[in-house]
Enzyme design. Sequence first.
Site, PDB file in Angstrom:
ATOM      1  N   ASP A   2     -37.045  13.523  28.310  1.00  0.00           N
ATOM      2  CA  ASP A   2     -36.837  13.213  29.737  1.00  0.00           C
ATOM      3  C   ASP A   2     -37.493  11.864  30.050  1.00  0.00           C
ATOM      4  O   ASP A   2     -38.595  11.814  30.592  1.00  0.00           O
ATOM      5  CB  ASP A   2     -37.490  14.293  30.617  1.00  0.00           C
ATOM      6  CG  ASP A   2     -36.903  15.676  30.373  1.00  0.00           C
ATOM      7  OD1 ASP A   2     -35.678  15.788  30.222  1.00  0.00           O
ATOM      8  OD2 ASP A   2     -37.680  16.648  30.341  1.00  0.00           O
ATOM      9  N   ASP A  11     -28.335  23.804  33.658  1.00  0.00           N
ATOM     10  CA  ASP A  11     -29.749  23.877  34.028  1.00  0.00           C
ATOM     11  C   ASP A  11     -29.908  25.183  34.798  1.00  0.00           C
ATOM     12  O   ASP A  11     -29.211  25.409  35.794  1.00  0.00           O
ATOM     13  CB  ASP A  11     -30.139  22.708  34.945  1.00  0.00           C
ATOM     14  CG  ASP A  11     -30.187  21.373  34.194  1.00  0.00           C
ATOM     15  OD1 ASP A  11     -29.991  21.366  32.978  1.00  0.00           O
ATOM     16  OD2 ASP A  11     -30.420  20.346  34.861  1.00  0.00           O
TER      17      ASP A  11
END
Length: 530
Positions: free
Chosen positions: A385, A229
């Site tokens: 998500d 990330d």
Amino acid sequence: MISLLDYGAGNVRSLRNAIHALGFNLTEIQRPEDILKAERLIFPGVGAFGAAMERLHRLGYVEPLKAYLAEGRPYLGICIGLQTLFESSEESPGVAGLGLIPGQIRRFDAQALSVPHMGWNDVRVERASPLFADYAGEKLYFVHSYRAEPSAENADWRLATTDYGAAFLSAVQKGRVGAVQFHPEKSGEAGLRLLRHFLAGEDRSAPALERPARQEPTRFAKRIIACLDVRSNDAGDLVVTKGDQYDVRESGEVRNLGKPVELAQRYYEEGADEITFLNITGFRDFPLSDQPMLEVLKRTSEKVFVPLTIGGGIREFTDAKGKHYSALSVADAYFRSGADKISIGSDAVYAVEAYKARGGEKDGSTAIEQIARVYGNQAVVISIDPRRVYVDSPTMTDHVTVETQVPGPNGERCCWFQCTVKGGREGRDVDVVELARACEDLGAGEILLNSIDRDGTGAGFDIELVRAVREAVSIPVIASSGAGCVEHFSEVFEATGVEAALAAGIFHRREVPIMAVKTYLREQGIETRT
Ligand code: 1PR
């Protein structure tokens, strides 16, 4: 001198990088007459069979290519570059291939298998070709939905086979004309060695082996993916960060777990089967103005020879000066910088909302459709998500629910998985099962399934979530979020049948090495790439 036949239909940057890393120079085929002047020709076909043939015709390349091949001059086809040597393909009915090898290319059976065949598989070499001179049986990287079947008519071309459902031709060769279905440029060191043999001119074919080196069925590996990330920290540096349930700040500061290029290279050397970058603030910052991220990708792809995925901010955008960018142009920039696949998060949720509103009709307008048409389905990953929403009973919602062993705050035994946008900040009225099915219909090639509830907790993958999505689609699914120890990987593979598992925190903090995961999986009888 190596000539590359890049007809502009997709991303061949990875191949260029691999050839340069091996120390060879490349020249590009620019005109039809360049083909017959080539000393050694590489055709890394990408995309669909019909589109490849149509472009070859439009550029006037078909006749010189046929003449080059008929003379038996040095040739290496890769992926579609193998398939176009055949007569035709089920993928594009009515379109003639180059017709050098008898037979039709056929689709894998998506009823029985996850399609595309995406990942690392063995190769059964059946002849003593110099291409495989020092091949030590390593797994190689494949990504394709169609394949050539071995038959009596093409027996003289058969160099290697691989099993996926049934056996298909993973390499063909006659004289100095050869082609491979896998991607040597994405197959780590083993792939680079094979490529070097072709580049160095060691491509004469040799007689069939009396006994193939390997006779048992080839085994498809479960993939282990390292995820980075990435975002700018408060000092403006691009860093690898990691959240707990998507919160990446600690004492007010963005957590800094290292530099993206260095970490990616470390994971390549430590045996990651793929590397994924998520530009986690891409939903609010326009990624094309985020040049450092493109630079990270460029530098990584020069040194890392396994597939690279990048996500974050892939959507259409109008900048402050009123200039419009399509989602495809954002994806183009990522592919040109070295991505093999792109991943779409928030925009996929909006696309599915619009698709639902149209009654499940495809109209070609979504980023998924547009990018898949140009780069192929396998290049489009959907990153989801989701977050659990508990209900007392399935009748309380229109969404697909599961009975859960992890009860809710009020003891609820039922939940659905709500899709979110903007890095989990906003929940939408779409559940994971309908999102995954709709994205598959729109042309996505793979699902990257995160879990906000499990992210960074080390509590294990959300098996109920992963199972619900795995059962809903036939494209490959990557389980993500929550890995805390090696046992969590075997649990998710055994309980759900997913094709890949991804982790971040345990790899970044060096708590569990990638090879420890693979060693443990093999001890449990789960196939991996060594
Ligand atoms: O919406 O298309 O711009 O894409 C944004 C992308 O950024 C999405 O793929 C989304 O998943 C990701 N993202 C946005 N915010 C965050 C955040 O953490 N605040 N990261 C974020 C998602 C989840 C995984 C993580 C696994 C494994 N992070 O990437 O790597 O959960 O972690 P673990 O092994 O440590 O548990 P768009």
